[in-house]
Design an enzyme around this catalytic site. Structure first.
Site, mmCIF file in Angstrom:
data_model
loop_
_atom_site.group_PDB
_atom_site.id
_atom_site.type_symbol
_atom_site.label_atom_id
_atom_site.label_comp_id
_atom_site.label_asym_id
_atom_site.label_seq_id
_atom_site.Cartn_x
_atom_site.Cartn_y
_atom_site.Cartn_z
ATOM 1 N N ASP A 82 9.978 10.622 49.288
ATOM 2 C CA ASP A 82 10.687 12.010 48.824
ATOM 3 C C ASP A 82 11.030 12.704 50.214
ATOM 4 O O ASP A 82 10.134 12.467 51.360
ATOM 5 C CB ASP A 82 9.766 12.805 48.070
ATOM 6 C CG ASP A 82 9.212 12.241 46.769
ATOM 7 O OD1 ASP A 82 10.193 11.432 46.252
ATOM 8 O OD2 ASP A 82 8.105 12.479 46.051
ATOM 9 N N ASP A 101 7.551 5.744 46.624
ATOM 10 C CA ASP A 101 8.968 6.049 46.737
ATOM 11 C C ASP A 101 8.901 6.983 47.926
ATOM 12 O O ASP A 101 7.830 7.456 48.420
ATOM 13 C CB ASP A 101 9.439 6.815 45.556
ATOM 14 C CG ASP A 101 8.335 7.445 44.931
ATOM 15 O OD1 ASP A 101 7.763 8.171 45.536
ATOM 16 O OD2 ASP A 101 8.238 7.744 43.569
ATOM 17 N N ASP A 105 -0.680 20.268 46.365
ATOM 18 C CA ASP A 105 -1.743 20.138 45.822
ATOM 19 C C ASP A 105 -2.824 20.008 46.773
ATOM 20 O O ASP A 105 -3.822 20.565 46.971
ATOM 21 C CB ASP A 105 -1.849 19.180 44.492
ATOM 22 C CG ASP A 105 -1.092 18.014 44.743
ATOM 23 O OD1 ASP A 105 -0.774 17.614 46.010
ATOM 24 O OD2 ASP A 105 -1.187 17.190 43.963
#
Ligand code: ATP
Ligand code: MG
Length: 448
Positions: free
Chosen positions: A70, A68, A151
């Site tokens: 983002d 997807d 992260d």
């Protein structure tokens, strides 16, 4: 770049990111969803920063198809809503804008900061509990701060729609080129903030085929126990991502290697450790391998099947004990199934829509083990037959059930209706032939 970047460098703006210009990277707009491009352009035209972020940039740079797209921006959620009629604001923990295009959802997130240092900053709402875990973070920040709070370095690259460059605050590009997965900042602190990052490390290492950097990997086994504090619902979501991402087998092996698996499926880990190398491990590994194969062929997979496999061995051990105490095969599976599922619920939740079919798959096993019989035809029509039969085949392949049994069911399904009837008559044990609903000859007293 060997300099250690500090949070301070980022927030006081003294750290300059690397800019990889359009001609020096391989991201092409042809590979970006047209809807994502539309959102990027509209934000940009309205004067906001607009970047692709996270997994999509990483995957595009690696020549993979992103799951997807983002978007990161300095526009606040309310600003985004004003720009798009098809926009929904979601999220309690942090507000996000979803722009809806039919079935495609483009997620737009405002840059956020990780910093605790600016208690008066506008929108500050970040809380860390006594273990250092982030419980709420809604501090808006700069693009650099947004990179820092992510992260892994390879997940913190931005693709800037203004000039088609890639912006790299965390040396993610060189890690990406070297195939290295590295946590941003101090590993132990980052895992304490959010222990799920340990699972994410494994997921990305397996998916991307990346090596986990020494600092990023070394603290995992010691901190693995922190997963105990993560809500069962979140762990369930992560488990699905771990095992339904197309790399279940290598993910499973890595999870066990880093002592993480025992915190997701402790009952299974005990059963596997007990029988190491035996068929329970083969059963799980084969199921994972099958799942990966099915996904690579674009076939659907259901969590119920994989969860039934994962929890089969602990369930079977309990059921065996109950059977020795005199319970029937079917009932012992029913009782053992209930026990295992309620214990597992303390680690990962399992929605009813999956736990019910799991139990059916289990409960059909002793019925399938009977092979030819009056019930065989009925079983074929059972809504869960296909899954239970696939499950049986796995058990046969891993040496837990006789090969001939699986083969018999395979052949039986392919027979014509007449041949099926005949097979049942011929294969039924001699003493049971001719016995049906009718009372037996002796009871009827007709001496037949
Ligand atoms: P996938 O392709 O599996 O979706 P992804 O990198 O897009 O991979 P997401 O879970 O969709 O992963 O998250 C999007 C981005 O948000 C990540 O790339 C990362 O930058 C950031 N992110 C997600 N979860 C965390 C987390 N627990 N801690 C820090 N950053 C995170
Ligand atoms: Mg993603």
């Amino acid at each position: 770049m060997n300099k250690v970047i500090t949070e301070g460098d980022i927030s006081n703006g003294s750290f300059q990111p690397k800019i990889i210009t359009r001609s020096d990277h391989n991201i092409s707009r042809a590979n970006i969803s047209p809807n994502a491009l539309r959102v990027l352009y509209r934000l940009n035209e309205a004067g906001y920063q607009a970047h692709l972020v996270g997994g999509s940039v990483r995957d595009l740079l690696l020549g993979r198809e992103p799951k997807d797209f983002d978007i990161g921006t300095d526009a606040h959620p309310e600003d985004v809503r004003r720009l798009f009629r098809n926009c929904r604001l979601i999220g309690r923990r942090f507000r996000l804008a979803h722009i809806l295009f039919g079935r495609e959802v483009i997620e737009v997130a405002t840059f956020r900061a990780l910093s605790n240092e600016c208690p008066d900053a506008e929108g500050h709402d970040r809380h860390v509990d006594e273990d250092g875990r982030i419980v709420r973070d809604n501090v808006y920040g700069s693009i650099g701060e947004d990179a820092w709070r992510r992260d892994f370095t390879v997940n913190a690259l931005f693709y800037n729609i203004r000039d088609f460059s890639v912006i790299d605050f965390v040396d993610g590009m060189s890690d990406l080129e070297a195939g290295v997965l590295r946590l941003i900042g101090k590993s132990e602190q980052r895992y304490r903030e959010d222990p799920v990052r340990m699972l994410r490390a494994i997921r990305f290492a397996a998916k991307l085929g990346f090596r986990i950097h020494g600092d990023t990997e070394s603290s995992i086994p010691d901190l693995a126990h922190l997963l105990q504090d993560i809500p069962a619902a979140r762990l369930y979501d992560e488990v699905l991502k771990l095992f339904q991402g197309g790399y279940a087998l290598s993910t499973f092996e890595l999870l066990r290697h880093y002592n993480l698996f025992e915190h997701l499926f402790p009952l299974t880990e005990q059963a596997l450790a007990h029988e190491e190398q035996g068929f329970p491990l083969t059963l799980v590994s084969r199921a994972m391998d099958n799942t990966d194969l099915r996904l690579s062929q674009g076939k659907p997979v259901t969590p119920a099947f994989l969860l039934a496999v994962l929890l089969w061995e602990p369930m079977r051990l309990i059921a065996d004990r109950l059977r020795k105490e005199g319970m029937s095969a079917v009932q012992s599976i029913q009782v053992a199934g209930g026990r295992v599922l309620s214990e597992q619920a303390g680690y990962t939740s399992i929605p009813k829509r999956f736990s019910l079919p799991m139990r059916e798959i289990w409960q059909l096993q002793p019925r399938l083990e009977k092979g030819a019989g009056r019930g065989s035809l009925k079983l074929l029509a059972h809504p869960r037959f296909r899954a239970a039969y696939d499950f049986l085949l796995l058990r046969c392949e891993s040496g837990e059930a006789p090969e001939e049994l699986g083969k018999w069911w395979t052949d039986f399904q392919e027979k014509s209706p007449e041949a099926k009837q005949q097979e049942i008559q011929e294969r039924r044990p001699r003493h049971r032939r001719g016995r049906g609903r009718r009372p037996s000859a002796r009871k009827r007293g007709d001496g037949n």
